[in-house]
Design a protein around this motif. Sequence first.
Motif, PDB file in Angstrom:
ATOM      1  N   ARG A 187      39.822 -12.501  23.366  1.00 54.78           N
ATOM      2  CA  ARG A 187      38.827 -13.449  22.836  1.00 54.78           C
ATOM      3  C   ARG A 187      37.424 -13.083  23.314  1.00 54.78           C
ATOM      4  NH1 ARG A 187      42.121 -19.252  23.439  1.00 54.78           N
ATOM      5  NH2 ARG A 187      43.985 -18.523  22.350  1.00 54.78           N
ATOM      6  N   MET A 188      36.949 -11.961  22.813  1.00 52.64           N
ATOM      7  CA  MET A 188      35.631 -11.457  23.223  1.00 52.64           C
ATOM      8  C   MET A 188      34.703 -11.248  22.024  1.00 52.64           C
ATOM      9  SD  MET A 188      36.767  -8.662  26.111  1.00 52.64           S
ATOM     10  CE  MET A 188      38.521  -8.510  26.336  1.00 52.64           C
ATOM     11  N   PRO A 189      34.484 -12.234  21.170  1.00 49.20           N
ATOM     12  CA  PRO A 189      35.185 -13.518  21.049  1.00 49.20           C
ATOM     13  C   PRO A 189      36.309 -13.433  20.014  1.00 49.20           C
ATOM     14  CG  PRO A 189      33.268 -13.519  19.641  1.00 49.20           C
ATOM     15  CD  PRO A 189      33.300 -12.155  20.299  1.00 49.20           C
ATOM     16  N   ARG A 190      37.091 -14.530  19.899  1.00 52.90           N
ATOM     17  CA  ARG A 190      37.996 -14.722  18.765  1.00 52.90           C
ATOM     18  C   ARG A 190      37.331 -15.709  17.814  1.00 52.90           C
ATOM     19  NH1 ARG A 190      44.247 -17.031  18.282  1.00 52.90           N
ATOM     20  NH2 ARG A 190      44.129 -17.370  16.034  1.00 52.90           N
ATOM     21  N   VAL A 191      37.211 -15.309  16.541  1.00 61.42           N
ATOM     22  CA  VAL A 191      36.391 -16.074  15.594  1.00 61.42           C
ATOM     23  C   VAL A 191      37.215 -16.560  14.416  1.00 61.42           C
ATOM     24  CG1 VAL A 191      34.407 -15.965  14.031  1.00 61.42           C
ATOM     25  CG2 VAL A 191      34.338 -14.739  16.223  1.00 61.42           C
ATOM     26  N   ARG A 192      37.041 -17.824  14.071  1.00 60.97           N
ATOM     27  CA  ARG A 192      37.484 -18.383  12.798  1.00 60.97           C
ATOM     28  C   ARG A 192      36.255 -18.839  12.004  1.00 60.97           C
ATOM     29  NH1 ARG A 192      41.384 -20.772  16.467  1.00 60.97           N
ATOM     30  NH2 ARG A 192      43.545 -20.340  15.855  1.00 60.97           N
ATOM     31  N   PHE A 193      36.295 -18.684  10.700  1.00 56.52           N
ATOM     32  CA  PHE A 193      35.345 -19.250   9.742  1.00 56.52           C
ATOM     33  C   PHE A 193      33.914 -18.712   9.829  1.00 56.52           C
ATOM     34  CE2 PHE A 193      38.616 -22.619  10.073  1.00 56.52           C
ATOM     35  CZ  PHE A 193      39.001 -22.688   8.742  1.00 56.52           C
ATOM     36  N   GLY A 194      33.365 -18.555  11.007  1.00 58.97           N
ATOM     37  CA  GLY A 194      31.919 -18.383  11.153  1.00 58.97           C
ATOM     38  C   GLY A 194      31.394 -17.033  10.710  1.00 58.97           C
TER      39      GLY A 194
ATOM     40  N   PHE B 228      31.478  -3.963  26.398  1.00 59.83           N
ATOM     41  CA  PHE B 228      32.855  -4.380  26.649  1.00 59.83           C
ATOM     42  C   PHE B 228      33.473  -3.319  27.554  1.00 59.83           C
ATOM     43  CE2 PHE B 228      31.455  -5.851  22.576  1.00 59.83           C
ATOM     44  CZ  PHE B 228      32.058  -7.075  22.335  1.00 59.83           C
ATOM     45  N   ASN B 229      33.830  -3.676  28.765  1.00 59.29           N
ATOM     46  CA  ASN B 229      34.418  -2.653  29.640  1.00 59.29           C
ATOM     47  C   ASN B 229      35.506  -3.204  30.556  1.00 59.29           C
ATOM     48  OD1 ASN B 229      32.731  -4.023  31.419  1.00 59.29           O
ATOM     49  ND2 ASN B 229      31.848  -2.183  32.338  1.00 59.29           N
ATOM     50  N   SER B 230      36.353  -4.058  29.986  1.00 59.61           N
ATOM     51  CA  SER B 230      37.479  -4.588  30.745  1.00 59.61           C
ATOM     52  C   SER B 230      38.743  -3.801  30.429  1.00 59.61           C
ATOM     53  CB  SER B 230      37.712  -6.069  30.427  1.00 59.61           C
ATOM     54  OG  SER B 230      38.860  -6.515  31.124  1.00 59.61           O
ATOM     55  N   ALA B 231      39.215  -3.035  31.408  1.00 60.59           N
ATOM     56  CA  ALA B 231      40.463  -2.296  31.244  1.00 60.59           C
ATOM     57  C   ALA B 231      41.673  -3.230  31.239  1.00 60.59           C
ATOM     58  CB  ALA B 231      40.607  -1.267  32.363  1.00 60.59           C
ATOM     59  N   ASN B 232      41.462  -4.508  31.569  1.00 57.87           N
ATOM     60  CA  ASN B 232      42.533  -5.499  31.530  1.00 57.87           C
ATOM     61  C   ASN B 232      42.822  -5.978  30.118  1.00 57.87           C
ATOM     62  OD1 ASN B 232      40.587  -6.271  34.094  1.00 57.87           O
ATOM     63  ND2 ASN B 232      42.762  -6.180  34.644  1.00 57.87           N
ATOM     64  N   SER B 233      42.018  -5.581  29.158  1.00 57.87           N
ATOM     65  CA  SER B 233      42.043  -6.191  27.834  1.00 57.87           C
ATOM     66  C   SER B 233      43.301  -5.869  27.046  1.00 57.87           C
ATOM     67  CB  SER B 233      40.822  -5.719  27.035  1.00 57.87           C
ATOM     68  OG  SER B 233      40.859  -4.315  26.874  1.00 57.87           O
ATOM     69  N   THR B 234      43.724  -6.849  26.244  1.00 57.58           N
ATOM     70  CA  THR B 234      44.715  -6.618  25.195  1.00 57.58           C
ATOM     71  C   THR B 234      44.049  -6.628  23.827  1.00 57.58           C
ATOM     72  OG1 THR B 234      45.231  -8.984  25.050  1.00 57.58           O
ATOM     73  CG2 THR B 234      46.559  -7.656  26.544  1.00 57.58           C
ATOM     74  N   SER B 235      42.904  -7.319  23.713  1.00 58.09           N
ATOM     75  CA  SER B 235      42.103  -7.352  22.490  1.00 58.09           C
ATOM     76  C   SER B 235      40.656  -7.599  22.874  1.00 58.09           C
ATOM     77  CB  SER B 235      42.557  -8.471  21.547  1.00 58.09           C
ATOM     78  OG  SER B 235      43.857  -8.258  21.069  1.00 58.09           O
ATOM     79  N   GLY B 236      39.749  -7.016  22.086  1.00 59.14           N
ATOM     80  CA  GLY B 236      38.329  -7.272  22.292  1.00 59.14           C
ATOM     81  C   GLY B 236      37.836  -8.332  21.321  1.00 59.14           C
ATOM     82  N   VAL B 237      37.073  -7.912  20.309  1.00 52.08           N
ATOM     83  CA  VAL B 237      36.637  -8.823  19.246  1.00 52.08           C
ATOM     84  C   VAL B 237      37.851  -9.114  18.371  1.00 52.08           C
ATOM     85  CG1 VAL B 237      35.109  -9.138  17.279  1.00 52.08           C
ATOM     86  CG2 VAL B 237      34.316  -7.855  19.282  1.00 52.08           C
ATOM     87  N   GLN B 238      38.127 -10.403  18.147  1.00 50.37           N
ATOM     88  CA  GLN B 238      39.298 -10.794  17.365  1.00 50.37           C
ATOM     89  C   GLN B 238      38.855 -11.530  16.100  1.00 50.37           C
ATOM     90  OE1 GLN B 238      41.387 -12.426  21.131  1.00 50.37           O
ATOM     91  NE2 GLN B 238      43.068 -11.852  19.772  1.00 50.37           N
ATOM     92  N   ALA B 239      39.286 -11.007  14.966  1.00 53.60           N
ATOM     93  CA  ALA B 239      38.880 -11.529  13.667  1.00 53.60           C
ATOM     94  C   ALA B 239      39.951 -12.467  13.138  1.00 53.60           C
ATOM     95  CB  ALA B 239      38.646 -10.374  12.702  1.00 53.60           C
ATOM     96  N   GLY B 240      39.697 -13.762  13.252  1.00 54.52           N
ATOM     97  CA  GLY B 240      40.658 -14.759  12.827  1.00 54.52           C
ATOM     98  C   GLY B 240      40.422 -15.235  11.409  1.00 54.52           C
ATOM     99  N   PHE B 241      40.976 -16.359  11.077  1.00 59.11           N
ATOM    100  CA  PHE B 241      41.019 -16.900   9.716  1.00 59.11           C
ATOM    101  C   PHE B 241      39.613 -17.082   9.133  1.00 59.11           C
ATOM    102  CE2 PHE B 241      41.566 -20.601   6.790  1.00 59.11           C
ATOM    103  CZ  PHE B 241      42.416 -19.984   5.870  1.00 59.11           C
ATOM    104  N   GLU B 242      39.367 -16.421   8.004  1.00 58.32           N
ATOM    105  CA  GLU B 242      38.107 -16.523   7.262  1.00 58.32           C
ATOM    106  C   GLU B 242      36.878 -16.163   8.093  1.00 58.32           C
ATOM    107  OE1 GLU B 242      37.646 -20.085   4.930  1.00 58.32           O
ATOM    108  OE2 GLU B 242      39.650 -19.908   4.049  1.00 58.32           O
ATOM    109  N   ALA B 243      37.055 -15.374   9.119  1.00 57.87           N
ATOM    110  CA  ALA B 243      35.907 -14.925   9.915  1.00 57.87           C
ATOM    111  C   ALA B 243      35.084 -13.923   9.118  1.00 57.87           C
ATOM    112  CB  ALA B 243      36.384 -14.289  11.210  1.00 57.87           C
ATOM    113  N   ASN B 244      33.773 -13.994   9.303  1.00 56.45           N
ATOM    114  CA  ASN B 244      32.841 -13.052   8.688  1.00 56.45           C
ATOM    115  C   ASN B 244      32.066 -12.413   9.833  1.00 56.45           C
ATOM    116  OD1 ASN B 244      30.867 -11.721   7.187  1.00 56.45           O
ATOM    117  ND2 ASN B 244      30.654 -13.386   5.705  1.00 56.45           N
ATOM    118  N   LEU B 245      32.475 -11.196  10.217  1.00 55.45           N
ATOM    119  CA  LEU B 245      32.015 -10.601  11.473  1.00 55.45           C
ATOM    120  C   LEU B 245      31.210  -9.332  11.230  1.00 55.45           C
ATOM    121  CD1 LEU B 245      35.208 -10.922  13.682  1.00 55.45           C
ATOM    122  CD2 LEU B 245      32.949 -11.709  14.335  1.00 55.45           C
TER     123      LEU B 245
END
Length: 368
Positions: A251-258, A267-284
Amino acid sequence: MKTSAFLATLVACTGMLGGCDRSNPAPTTENVSGAVATADVEATCVAPGWASQNGGTTGGGTATPTIVTTYDQLKAAITNTAVKVVQVNGTITIPSGGRISFQDQTSKTVFGSTGAKLATTDQTAAGSGIFYVKRCKNLVIRNLIFDGPGAYDVNGQDDCTIDACTNVWVDHCEFRDGLDGNLDIKNTSSYITVSWTKFAYLKAPRAGGSGGSNDHRFSNLIGSSDDATADRGKLNITFARCWWAPGCVARMPRVRFGKVQVVNSLFNSANSTSGVQAGFEANLLVQNNVFENVNRPIDLMANNSTAVQVTGNTFTGTTGNTAGNGKTAFTPPYTLSLLSASSVKAAVTGTSGAGATVGGNTCAHSGI
């Protein structure tokens, strides 16, 4: 409250969307406990990104700050609609269940002097959280460290939640170790810019929470649910020159709709499983960022986003997807001064870079 005579010198704003220098000299102000401290009065500055739209975002402007050094003073100043600028000095501990409800206010600034921090250690669902900001308009939050208790998935509170607000500018802050998240934005909030802000998890996550995740270091949720269709046309947010630092998992970030622009960020976290997350109807629009040692820098999730456009970024040591969904994102209605990706890391990690690095209510290093 007594104030000495002062002259507030307004310094002209420079750059297309640049900031302004601090007023000088600043007045001295007597805080609630009687101690004399210096109040930092700032010229009205120009917010960049989405916060520049819908009339702009200036917060409390040049109002003389109310200085707070204790929880009771902070809560009183935040909840008093007549107080337009709040200056936090030192570290203030939020007691269990003491999350501050910041509601139904217009034109207010909350900022920290050098080293100011709001901290909580509560890891219970009912007692957690620092700020809950709801139904507010024209707010500035600047130069504050929000220090949470560490991630623990009990469906608790974020360090800060922005709910049903318009025109909010979060600038030069650090959000870390949020119980549920660091900074979440939801429920028709819009015209928001988060600039020069650092997100991190420094504490080990606590496993075994009732929410189901053993590692809930999930930083920024934009939109609360796919069913929250009132968010259509809202959640217009700019993340500019931010830093998702080591410890962040997703969630770097996780986005819906916006319509969300993520630009000139690191972005430099080796702990990450996901960076920017494109959710429902996101416009990124993911533009001119630096991804280092990140897993799945661009997470298309269920592939039900409106558009995910990825352009001008650099990817070093990453694994997983780095591409958009083949659709062109929105065109921002504002103009930013963009850095090339090669210049981003030095800017974001520099002396006045992302985080509570500006030492007060100054916009001198907030221009973009």
